[in-house]
Design a protein around this motif. Structure first.
Motif, PDB file in Angstrom:
ATOM      1  N   ASP A 177       3.149   5.604  -2.649  1.00 34.23           N
ATOM      2  CA  ASP A 177       4.318   6.313  -3.183  1.00 34.23           C
ATOM      3  C   ASP A 177       4.184   6.454  -4.697  1.00 34.23           C
ATOM      4  OD1 ASP A 177       5.476   6.672  -0.711  1.00 34.23           O
ATOM      5  OD2 ASP A 177       6.843   4.955  -0.894  1.00 34.23           O
ATOM      6  N   ALA A 178       3.764   5.366  -5.326  1.00 38.33           N
ATOM      7  CA  ALA A 178       3.582   5.402  -6.784  1.00 38.33           C
ATOM      8  C   ALA A 178       2.476   6.388  -7.132  1.00 38.33           C
ATOM      9  CB  ALA A 178       3.263   4.017  -7.331  1.00 38.33           C
ATOM     10  N   ALA A 179       1.407   6.405  -6.328  1.00 38.29           N
ATOM     11  CA  ALA A 179       0.300   7.326  -6.586  1.00 38.29           C
ATOM     12  C   ALA A 179       0.768   8.753  -6.357  1.00 38.29           C
ATOM     13  CB  ALA A 179      -0.887   7.001  -5.694  1.00 38.29           C
ATOM     14  N   ILE A 180       1.569   8.970  -5.307  1.00 42.46           N
ATOM     15  CA  ILE A 180       2.098  10.300  -5.029  1.00 42.46           C
ATOM     16  C   ILE A 180       3.004  10.720  -6.172  1.00 42.46           C
ATOM     17  CG2 ILE A 180       3.644  11.588  -3.508  1.00 42.46           C
ATOM     18  CD1 ILE A 180       2.452  10.051  -1.137  1.00 42.46           C
ATOM     19  N   THR A 181       3.851   9.786  -6.614  1.00 40.90           N
ATOM     20  CA  THR A 181       4.758  10.085  -7.721  1.00 40.90           C
ATOM     21  C   THR A 181       3.937  10.415  -8.963  1.00 40.90           C
ATOM     22  OG1 THR A 181       6.369   8.544  -6.794  1.00 40.90           O
ATOM     23  CG2 THR A 181       6.678   9.188  -9.068  1.00 40.90           C
ATOM     24  N   ARG A 182       2.932   9.557  -9.205  1.00 39.41           N
ATOM     25  CA  ARG A 182       2.065   9.820 -10.361  1.00 39.41           C
ATOM     26  C   ARG A 182       1.336  11.142 -10.191  1.00 39.41           C
ATOM     27  NH1 ARG A 182      -0.648   4.456 -10.329  1.00 39.41           N
ATOM     28  NH2 ARG A 182      -2.401   5.714  -9.751  1.00 39.41           N
ATOM     29  N   ALA A 183       0.867  11.449  -8.962  1.00 40.56           N
ATOM     30  CA  ALA A 183       0.156  12.704  -8.704  1.00 40.56           C
ATOM     31  C   ALA A 183       1.115  13.875  -8.913  1.00 40.56           C
ATOM     32  CB  ALA A 183      -0.410  12.712  -7.295  1.00 40.56           C
ATOM     33  N   GLU A 184       2.365  13.730  -8.394  1.00 43.52           N
ATOM     34  CA  GLU A 184       3.347  14.795  -8.576  1.00 43.52           C
ATOM     35  C   GLU A 184       3.655  14.984 -10.057  1.00 43.52           C
ATOM     36  OE1 GLU A 184       6.647  13.675  -6.124  1.00 43.52           O
ATOM     37  OE2 GLU A 184       5.714  14.456  -4.300  1.00 43.52           O
ATOM     38  N   GLU A 185       3.805  13.835 -10.738  1.00 45.05           N
ATOM     39  CA  GLU A 185       4.058  13.912 -12.187  1.00 45.05           C
ATOM     40  C   GLU A 185       2.868  14.548 -12.892  1.00 45.05           C
ATOM     41  OE1 GLU A 185       4.915   9.965 -13.589  1.00 45.05           O
ATOM     42  OE2 GLU A 185       6.864   9.923 -12.611  1.00 45.05           O
ATOM     43  N   SER A 186       1.668  14.151 -12.458  1.00 51.53           N
ATOM     44  CA  SER A 186       0.457  14.716 -13.057  1.00 51.53           C
ATOM     45  C   SER A 186       0.369  16.204 -12.747  1.00 51.53           C
ATOM     46  CB  SER A 186      -0.795  14.019 -12.537  1.00 51.53           C
ATOM     47  OG  SER A 186      -0.824  12.683 -12.998  1.00 51.53           O
ATOM     48  N   GLU A 187       0.714  16.566 -11.483  1.00 54.97           N
ATOM     49  CA  GLU A 187       0.693  17.985 -11.133  1.00 54.97           C
ATOM     50  C   GLU A 187       1.719  18.753 -11.953  1.00 54.97           C
ATOM     51  OE1 GLU A 187       1.179  18.591  -6.951  1.00 54.97           O
ATOM     52  OE2 GLU A 187      -0.740  17.644  -6.476  1.00 54.97           O
ATOM     53  N   SER A 188       2.914  18.180 -12.119  1.00 58.97           N
ATOM     54  CA  SER A 188       3.937  18.890 -12.900  1.00 58.97           C
ATOM     55  C   SER A 188       3.497  18.966 -14.361  1.00 58.97           C
ATOM     56  CB  SER A 188       5.304  18.227 -12.750  1.00 58.97           C
ATOM     57  OG  SER A 188       5.411  17.065 -13.532  1.00 58.97           O
ATOM     58  N   LYS A 189       2.899  17.878 -14.873  1.00 63.87           N
ATOM     59  CA  LYS A 189       2.375  17.915 -16.243  1.00 63.87           C
ATOM     60  C   LYS A 189       1.259  18.942 -16.335  1.00 63.87           C
ATOM     61  CE  LYS A 189       3.260  13.250 -18.031  1.00 63.87           C
ATOM     62  NZ  LYS A 189       2.660  12.007 -18.479  1.00 63.87           N
ATOM     63  N   ASN A 190       0.389  18.941 -15.287  1.00 58.48           N
ATOM     64  CA  ASN A 190      -0.715  19.889 -15.268  1.00 58.48           C
ATOM     65  C   ASN A 190      -0.171  21.320 -15.266  1.00 58.48           C
ATOM     66  OD1 ASN A 190      -3.342  20.772 -15.186  1.00 58.48           O
ATOM     67  ND2 ASN A 190      -3.502  20.632 -12.961  1.00 58.48           N
ATOM     68  N   LYS A 191       0.881  21.587 -14.419  1.00 56.25           N
ATOM     69  CA  LYS A 191       1.479  22.903 -14.378  1.00 56.25           C
ATOM     70  C   LYS A 191       2.070  23.241 -15.746  1.00 56.25           C
ATOM     71  CE  LYS A 191       2.583  23.558  -9.527  1.00 56.25           C
ATOM     72  NZ  LYS A 191       3.625  23.798  -8.546  1.00 56.25           N
ATOM     73  N   LEU A 227       0.834  -1.185   0.000  1.00 60.83           N
ATOM     74  CA  LEU A 227       0.000   0.000   0.000  1.00 60.83           C
ATOM     75  C   LEU A 227       0.876   1.245   0.000  1.00 60.83           C
ATOM     76  CD1 LEU A 227      -2.925  -0.813   2.443  1.00 60.83           C
ATOM     77  CD2 LEU A 227      -3.057  -0.477  -0.013  1.00 60.83           C
ATOM     78  N   ARG A 228       1.988   1.176   0.761  1.00 69.61           N
ATOM     79  CA  ARG A 228       2.896   2.314   0.778  1.00 69.61           C
ATOM     80  C   ARG A 228       3.516   2.491  -0.603  1.00 69.61           C
ATOM     81  NH1 ARG A 228       5.740   1.625   6.502  1.00 69.61           N
ATOM     82  NH2 ARG A 228       4.140   2.707   7.644  1.00 69.61           N
ATOM     83  N   ALA A 229       3.880   1.393  -1.219  1.00 68.08           N
ATOM     84  CA  ALA A 229       4.483   1.459  -2.550  1.00 68.08           C
ATOM     85  C   ALA A 229       3.458   2.022  -3.523  1.00 68.08           C
ATOM     86  CB  ALA A 229       4.966   0.089  -3.007  1.00 68.08           C
ATOM     87  N   GLU A 230       2.211   1.573  -3.362  1.00 67.47           N
ATOM     88  CA  GLU A 230       1.146   2.076  -4.224  1.00 67.47           C
ATOM     89  C   GLU A 230       0.914   3.560  -3.941  1.00 67.47           C
ATOM     90  OE1 GLU A 230      -2.594   0.012  -4.266  1.00 67.47           O
ATOM     91  OE2 GLU A 230      -1.558  -1.906  -4.507  1.00 67.47           O
TER      92      GLU A 230
END
Length: 161
Positions: A16-30, A11-14
């Protein structure tokens, strides 16, 4: 517990992966928002350029219309100028003809004047000659009358002898 730990790790890995994906999505969104903002600015800039070009187009079209009117006026002026030039040429030709006629008339009048003077002199000579002949006639008539009287006296004097 291992399962829970594994599950928690997964769950932590997921997460972390979700956070990474969210951060990537946020950076893509920005990035997309920045791209969108840049595109909006580019659209605004292009719209401004378009309005400027529209204004210039209107000015150029107005100048073109003025040029067409000026060209039409120029053509009208050229046509008017050509017709006036033709009229001037015709009037100059008429003037030349009239001047020639006047010169001819003046020359004829001068010749008539010369002839009139010549005939006046001839008339004066003829009148003088007539006056001389009348004077001679009167003298001769007087001599004839005197001779006739003398002859009549002579005939009367001879008749009384």
């Amino acid at each position: 517990m291992d399962k829970i730990k594994d599950k928690l790790a997964s769950l932590r890995a997921e997460a972390d992966a979700a956070i990474t994906r969210a951060e990537e999505s946020e950076s893509k969104n920005k990035k997309y928002e920045q791209d969108l903002l840049a595109k909006d600015q580019e659209i605004t800039s292009l719209q401004h350029k378009l309005s400027i070009l529209d204004a210039e187009l209107e000015k150029v079209e107005a100048k073109l219309a003025e040029s067409k009117v000026a060209a039409a006026d120029g053509e009208t002026s050229r046509t008017t100028n050509d017709s006036l030039t033709r009229k001037i040429q015709l009037l100059e030709e008429e003037l030349d003809t009239a001047e020639k006629n006047v010169k001819e008339t003046v020359e004829k009048l001068r010749q008539v004047d010369v002839k009139a003077e010549h005939f006046e002199r001839q008339l004066q000579r003829a009148e003088q000659e007539r006056d001389q002949w009348e004077k001679k006639y009167e003298e001769m008539l007087a001599k004839y009358q005197k001779s006739k009287e003398e002859l009549d006296e002579l005939v009367t004097g001879m008749g009384s002898l």
